[in-house]
Write an enzyme that holds these catalytic residues in place. Structure first.
Site, mmCIF file in Angstrom:
data_model
loop_
_atom_site.group_PDB
_atom_site.id
_atom_site.type_symbol
_atom_site.label_atom_id
_atom_site.label_comp_id
_atom_site.label_asym_id
_atom_site.label_seq_id
_atom_site.Cartn_x
_atom_site.Cartn_y
_atom_site.Cartn_z
ATOM 1 N N ASN A 86 0.825 -1.196 0.000
ATOM 2 C CA ASN A 86 0.000 0.000 0.000
ATOM 3 C C ASN A 86 0.867 1.256 0.000
ATOM 4 O O ASN A 86 1.945 1.284 0.602
ATOM 5 C CB ASN A 86 -0.970 0.016 1.189
ATOM 6 C CG ASN A 86 -0.398 -0.654 2.414
ATOM 7 O OD1 ASN A 86 0.435 -1.550 2.308
ATOM 8 N ND2 ASN A 86 -0.806 -0.221 3.577
ATOM 9 N N LEU A 224 -9.179 9.508 -15.472
ATOM 10 C CA LEU A 224 -10.423 8.774 -15.197
ATOM 11 C C LEU A 224 -11.277 9.528 -14.175
ATOM 12 O O LEU A 224 -12.479 9.723 -14.366
ATOM 13 C CB LEU A 224 -10.104 7.360 -14.690
ATOM 14 C CG LEU A 224 -9.515 6.408 -15.735
ATOM 15 C CD1 LEU A 224 -8.968 5.152 -15.071
ATOM 16 C CD2 LEU A 224 -10.575 6.042 -16.772
ATOM 17 N N CYS A 273 -7.682 4.520 -4.797
ATOM 18 C CA CYS A 273 -6.692 5.083 -5.717
ATOM 19 C C CYS A 273 -6.930 6.510 -6.192
ATOM 20 O O CYS A 273 -6.012 7.321 -6.147
ATOM 21 C CB CYS A 273 -6.578 4.179 -6.937
ATOM 22 S SG CYS A 273 -5.949 2.554 -6.508
HETATM 23 P P1 NAD Z 1 -3.710 -3.404 -0.030
HETATM 24 O O1 NAD Z 1 -3.661 -2.527 1.170
HETATM 25 O O2 NAD Z 1 -4.942 -4.203 -0.307
HETATM 26 O O3 NAD Z 1 -2.486 -4.441 0.025
HETATM 27 C C1 NAD Z 1 -1.200 -4.096 0.383
HETATM 28 C C2 NAD Z 1 -0.638 -5.215 1.244
HETATM 29 O O4 NAD Z 1 0.759 -4.981 1.436
HETATM 30 C C3 NAD Z 1 -1.236 -5.312 2.645
HETATM 31 O O5 NAD Z 1 -1.814 -6.585 2.833
HETATM 32 C C4 NAD Z 1 -0.045 -5.070 3.591
HETATM 33 O O6 NAD Z 1 -0.093 -5.872 4.768
HETATM 34 C C5 NAD Z 1 1.118 -5.492 2.719
HETATM 35 N N1 NAD Z 1 2.401 -4.944 3.140
HETATM 36 C C6 NAD Z 1 2.711 -3.665 3.441
HETATM 37 N N2 NAD Z 1 4.019 -3.565 3.745
HETATM 38 C C7 NAD Z 1 4.552 -4.813 3.627
HETATM 39 C C8 NAD Z 1 5.849 -5.365 3.805
HETATM 40 N N3 NAD Z 1 6.892 -4.589 4.132
HETATM 41 N N4 NAD Z 1 6.034 -6.687 3.617
HETATM 42 C C9 NAD Z 1 4.988 -7.475 3.262
HETATM 43 N N5 NAD Z 1 3.737 -7.023 3.076
HETATM 44 C C10 NAD Z 1 3.521 -5.696 3.250
HETATM 45 O O7 NAD Z 1 -3.376 -2.469 -1.282
HETATM 46 P P2 NAD Z 1 -3.827 -2.676 -2.817
HETATM 47 O O8 NAD Z 1 -5.192 -2.161 -3.039
HETATM 48 O O9 NAD Z 1 -3.483 -4.055 -3.234
HETATM 49 O O10 NAD Z 1 -2.856 -1.635 -3.510
HETATM 50 C C11 NAD Z 1 -1.473 -1.863 -3.591
HETATM 51 C C12 NAD Z 1 -0.871 -0.824 -4.509
HETATM 52 O O11 NAD Z 1 -1.427 -0.961 -5.826
HETATM 53 C C13 NAD Z 1 -1.135 0.617 -4.091
HETATM 54 O O12 NAD Z 1 -0.023 1.391 -4.428
HETATM 55 C C14 NAD Z 1 -2.313 1.017 -4.958
HETATM 56 O O13 NAD Z 1 -2.344 2.403 -5.196
HETATM 57 C C15 NAD Z 1 -2.021 0.267 -6.236
HETATM 58 N N6 NAD Z 1 -3.197 -0.061 -7.054
HETATM 59 C C16 NAD Z 1 -4.359 -0.445 -6.480
HETATM 60 C C17 NAD Z 1 -5.452 -0.777 -7.269
HETATM 61 C C18 NAD Z 1 -6.766 -1.181 -6.647
HETATM 62 O O14 NAD Z 1 -7.754 -1.239 -7.378
HETATM 63 N N7 NAD Z 1 -6.818 -1.491 -5.373
HETATM 64 C C19 NAD Z 1 -5.339 -0.751 -8.663
HETATM 65 C C20 NAD Z 1 -4.132 -0.399 -9.225
HETATM 66 C C21 NAD Z 1 -3.066 -0.055 -8.407
#
Ligand code: NAD
Length: 477
Positions: A86, A224, A273
């Site tokens: 994240n 978007l 996002c």
């Molecule tokens: P999320 O919060 O669902 O997942 C992130 C995960 O990373 C969490 O489970 C957290 O525990 C883990 N984490 C954090 N630090 C860590 C570490 N040091 N070691 C291991 N695990 C760790 O986030 P997400 O929605 O999957 O988004 C992730 C990234 O992708 C963000 O930058 C977001 O902007 C981008 N993104 C998200 C989407 C979406 O639709 N959700 C789409 C495109 C891009």
């Protein structure tokens, strides 16, 4: 080849499940520090809801797809490490409320550096500010003990949309891979392209330099969200003039230069996002002295806040300027249909606004748990992505009820607010609900999904976004 992905969230989980499905000869391990999340990925109740995800996970899990908390082992063994952690908005210090908080990303980079005994391709999957690869490169290089280990950083932003993630991953408009313009950079790009080429036609796999790829993701989200704020701005003008935003949207969307998508007026955009990435874009612009550019994009977020506030004000003013002690049924809490994700959902601001005016809200959502709703309504702004936020606003929960039956939410209510476009909301027996509601009974359709004429026939007073409120306005002159 072995792939590790740090971060088993909405992006890491589905993306790696698709890679494992399409590349059976590659071992894919998704790691996370969150034990509960990993446990759920290894169970029959996955931590996120996404249509078609469970079937893919079931097919690959234990074959070439694994979920683990043993970050050191799997990252250490991998040839390619995706980082999908994240990247929330900073809540304090310089850039608070705008800049991306790269704490989690930096932690992941330090982990990779500390366990690497072989060279690796490190892939930015998270959305990050442009030039992050430069900073991460320094962290990797200066923290790895083995001088023979080389890191090649690639930017491979994810464009999936929640709710359609599996289809987006299976059949993406494009995949973008950015890398350094050096021999080793080009080789790394080739390696990652060869993974995607298992199922994506080469002409849809775009390559670019690192900074273009990083900036393309922020730009895509800004464009978007800008479409949503643009049509929402017009929805306010429609209500004031007698125009109908659906007709205006259709009329402009048939212009091939504009196109028909993302032109539905709504109570506002949400999700983890759009807001975060635009704020981040604004911060990057300010950091390089582009104040006017930052202000331009900031308007997209301002318009979204205005739309949510406008919706709350509409509800209150329609209900005789008071919602004090009135039960209001909230249909839908997720930020969009087909997901249980509530991050930055407009429902949070709408519910808080109604509660501040004394309303008692009763929430129904088919996918969101009561715990999540209570947590969201107690969390301070921008704190949703951090596990340890304070619960200082928990007094508001006295006026919140969460139910598992929409009819129970409507019973005795003065109004129903539609805040998510779940398909099932279109199929309810609104006559039966009307019969058990307090009169006059209102419906505020924040997604424009219901049959308003039919609801008016039943007896509801109906308000929809961007639709004429005064029947005299529609008749023309
Ligand atoms: P999320 O919060 O669902 O997942 C992130 C995960 O990373 C969490 O489970 C957290 O525990 C883990 N984490 C954090 N630090 C860590 C570490 N040091 N070691 C291991 N695990 C760790 O986030 P997400 O929605 O999957 O988004 C992730 C990234 O992708 C963000 O930058 C977001 O902007 C981008 N993104 C998200 C989407 C979406 O639709 N959700 C789409 C495109 C891009």
């Amino acid at each position: 080849m072995k792939i590790a992905c740090i971060g088993a969230g909405y992006v890491g989980g589905p993306t790696m499940a698709m890679v494992a499905l399409k590349c059976p000869e590659i071992e894919v391990v998704v790691v996370d520090i969150n034990e509960e999340r990993i446990k759920a990925w290894n169970s029959d109740k996955l931590p996120i809801y996404e249509p078609g995800l469970f079937e893919v996970v079931k097919e690959c899990r234990g074959r070439n797809l694994f979920f683990s908390t043993d970050t050191k082992k799997h990252v250490g063994e991998a040839d390619i490490v995706f980082v999908s952690v994240n990247t929330p908005t900073k809540t304090h210090g310089i850039g608070a409320g705008k800049a991306a908080d790269l704490t989690y990303w930096e932690g992941a980079a330090r982990l990779i550096a500390s366990v690497s005994t072989s060279s690796k391709i490190v892939v930015e999957k998270s959305t990050v500010p442009v030039k992050t690869a430069e900073a991460i490169g320094k962290v990797l290089k200066r923290n790895c003990q083995d001088p023979n280990v080389q890191f090649e950083i690639l930017s491979n932003p994810e464009f999936l949309a929640e709710g359609t993630a599996m289809e987006d991953l299976r059949n993406p408009d494009r995949v973008l891979v950015g890398g350094a313009d050096t021999e080793s950079g080009r080789k790394a790009i080739e390696t990652l392209v060869s993974v995607y080429a298992h199922w994506i036609p080469l002409e849809r796999i775009l390559t670019a330099n690192l900074w273009s790829a990083e900036l393309a993701k922020l730009t895509a989200n800004a464009f978007l969200a800008q479409r949503i704020s643009s049509i929402n701005a017009i929805s306010a003008l429609c209500e004031a003039t007698g125009a109908d935003v659906s007709q205006v949207g259709h009329a402009i969307g048939t212009d091939s230069r504009i196109g028909p998508k993302f032109l539905n007026a709504s109570v506002g955009f949400g999700g983890s996002c759009f807001q975060k990435d635009i704020l981040n874009l604004c911060y990057v612009c300010e950091s390089v002295g582009l104040k006017e550019v930052a202000e331009y994009w900031y308007q997209v977020v301002s318009m979204n806040d205005y739309q949510k506030q406008r919706f709350v004000e509409r509800v209150i003013s329609a209900m005789f300027n008071t919602v004090s002690q009135k039960k209001i049924a909230i249909f839908g809490f997720a930020f969009k249909k087909d997901t249980g994700d509530t991050r930055e959902t407009p429902a949070i601001d709408v519910c808080k606004g109604l509660i501040r005016d004394g309303a008692k809200v009763c929430v129904y959502d088919p996918e969101v748990t009561p715990e999540q709703i209570f947590r969201d309504l107690s969390a301070p702004k921008f704190e949703w992505d951090r596990p340890n936020y304070s619960r200082s606003q928990s007094h508001m929960l006295e006026n919140v009820q969460v139910v598992s039956d929409p009819a129970a939410a409507a019973e005795g209510a003065h109004a129903i607010c539609i805040l998510t476009e779940w398909d099932e909301f279109k199929t309810y027996d609104y006559q039966a609900m009307y019969d058990k509601m307090t009169k006059p009974a209102f419906i505020f359709d924040g997604r424009n999904i219901l049959d308003h004429a039919k609801l008016r026939e039943i007896g509801f007073i109906v308000y929809a976004l961007g639709k004429p409120l005064d029947p005299f306005l529609v008749k023309g002159y």
